[in-house]
Design a protein around this motif. Structure first.
Motif, mmCIF file in Angstrom:
data_model
loop_
_atom_site.group_PDB
_atom_site.id
_atom_site.type_symbol
_atom_site.label_atom_id
_atom_site.label_comp_id
_atom_site.label_asym_id
_atom_site.label_seq_id
_atom_site.Cartn_x
_atom_site.Cartn_y
_atom_site.Cartn_z
ATOM 1 N N ASP A 25 0.834 -1.210 0.000
ATOM 2 C CA ASP A 25 0.000 0.000 0.000
ATOM 3 C C ASP A 25 0.866 1.257 0.000
ATOM 4 O O ASP A 25 1.753 1.413 0.838
ATOM 5 N N TRP A 29 0.549 0.038 -5.080
ATOM 6 C CA TRP A 29 -0.823 0.404 -5.447
ATOM 7 C C TRP A 29 -1.490 1.218 -4.354
ATOM 8 O O TRP A 29 -0.954 1.368 -3.248
ATOM 9 N N SER A 31 -5.237 0.997 -2.756
ATOM 10 C CA SER A 31 -6.456 0.176 -2.744
ATOM 11 C C SER A 31 -7.566 0.794 -1.912
ATOM 12 O O SER A 31 -8.591 0.141 -1.661
ATOM 13 N N THR A 34 -11.440 0.651 -3.033
ATOM 14 C CA THR A 34 -12.044 -0.685 -2.985
ATOM 15 C C THR A 34 -12.213 -1.163 -1.545
ATOM 16 O O THR A 34 -13.244 -1.748 -1.185
ATOM 17 N N GLU A 91 -13.030 -7.663 2.388
ATOM 18 C CA GLU A 91 -12.053 -6.856 1.659
ATOM 19 C C GLU A 91 -11.271 -7.697 0.657
ATOM 20 O O GLU A 91 -11.081 -7.290 -0.505
ATOM 21 N N LEU A 95 -11.234 -7.054 -3.369
ATOM 22 C CA LEU A 95 -9.975 -6.760 -4.060
ATOM 23 C C LEU A 95 -9.672 -7.773 -5.157
ATOM 24 O O LEU A 95 -9.142 -7.424 -6.210
ATOM 25 N N GLY A 99 -9.762 -5.207 -7.681
ATOM 26 C CA GLY A 99 -8.399 -4.703 -7.622
ATOM 27 C C GLY A 99 -8.308 -3.347 -6.958
ATOM 28 O O GLY A 99 -9.249 -2.868 -6.318
ATOM 29 N N GLY A 100 -7.146 -2.716 -7.109
ATOM 30 C CA GLY A 100 -6.919 -1.367 -6.616
ATOM 31 C C GLY A 100 -6.338 -0.547 -7.753
ATOM 32 O O GLY A 100 -6.363 -0.970 -8.910
ATOM 33 N N TYR A 129 -4.549 -10.843 1.442
ATOM 34 C CA TYR A 129 -4.528 -9.505 0.824
ATOM 35 C C TYR A 129 -3.552 -9.458 -0.355
ATOM 36 O O TYR A 129 -3.901 -8.991 -1.453
ATOM 37 N N PHE A 133 -4.175 -9.061 -4.487
ATOM 38 C CA PHE A 133 -3.394 -8.156 -5.342
ATOM 39 C C PHE A 133 -2.845 -8.910 -6.545
ATOM 40 O O PHE A 133 -2.953 -8.467 -7.694
#
Length: 220
Positions: A25, A29, A31, A34, A91, A95, A99-100, A129, A133
């Motif tokens: 993060d 990306w 996120s 989202t 979450e 995702l 996606g993010g 998580y 991704f």
């Protein structure tokens, strides 16, 4: 005046820079949009107050127990734990499907870096998580390994060390965007590259980048 990051790595390990470990993060990306949809879907069902984008951005880089205390201070520890568990599970589903927002040219840069260095991810996230991704953005092929406290219960610095030991890395560097990332790199005794386009403010680093593509200037 800092030495170039490759010289820093060589100085600390007496070896040539061989690997790059990334935060996720704020580094690879963003996120937040989202994640916000996912968490608010649970909060709405439970008739709890909705979160704002700013609420989530203020928790970036923290582990889940710290996030729960920051976002839901009025709840008991057990209530916070259960709520965050439910939000995290949803979450991951969101995702994997939506996606993010990847930072500009992330895949192109990863492709070029992977031709010269071994690449890894260490993030303060829940289990599933990083897999989400990978699934949505199809980037797993560039990374040799990953770790997070959701699997190990370790600090970010501890997880960096785990990846280093597990993959026999001799001269890695860490790329991240927060003070916590800096502290984790220091804990592991490796150079730190600060992604200034992310969520945090860091005043101490070995190198800084203003865009993800700047990594190609550092790791030539």
């Amino acid at each position: 005046m800092f030495l170039p990051v490759e010289e820093q790595a060589a100085k600390r390990s007496r070896g040539k820079l061989d690997s790059i470990i990334f935060d996720l993060d704020g580094t690879l990306w963003n996120s937040v949009d989202t994640v916000l949809l996912a968490w608010n879907s649970i909060l709405k069902k439970q008739e709890k107050q909705q979160l704002s984008r700013e609420d989530l951005e203020a928790t970036m880089g923290l582990q889940m127990n710290e996030i729960s205390r920051k976002l839901f201070p009025a709840l008991s520890e057990s209530e916070r734990g259960q709520l965050v568990k439910e939000c995290s599970e949803v979450e991951n589903v969101f995702l994997a499907k939506q996606g993010g927002r990847l930072y500009e040219n992330v895949e192109q840069v990863l492709e070029k870096l992977s031709q010269r260095y071994r690449l890894y991810i260490v993030s303060n996230c829940q289990e599933g998580y990083i897999e989400a991704f990978y699934k949505y953005h199809d980037l797993e092929k560039y990374f040799g390994d990953f770790e997070n406290p959701g699997r190990t219960g370790l600090s970010k610095g501890g997880n960096i060390n785990l990846v280093i030991e597990r993959n026999n890395l001799s001269s890695p560097v860490y790329v991240g965007d927060t003070e916590g990332d800096l502290k984790a790199a220091k804990f592991a005794g490796i150079p730190f590259v600060y992604a200034s386009f992310g969520f945090g403010q860091v005043n101490e680093y070995d190198e800084a980048i203003d865009s993800f593509e700047d990594l190609l200037k550092i790791f030539r």
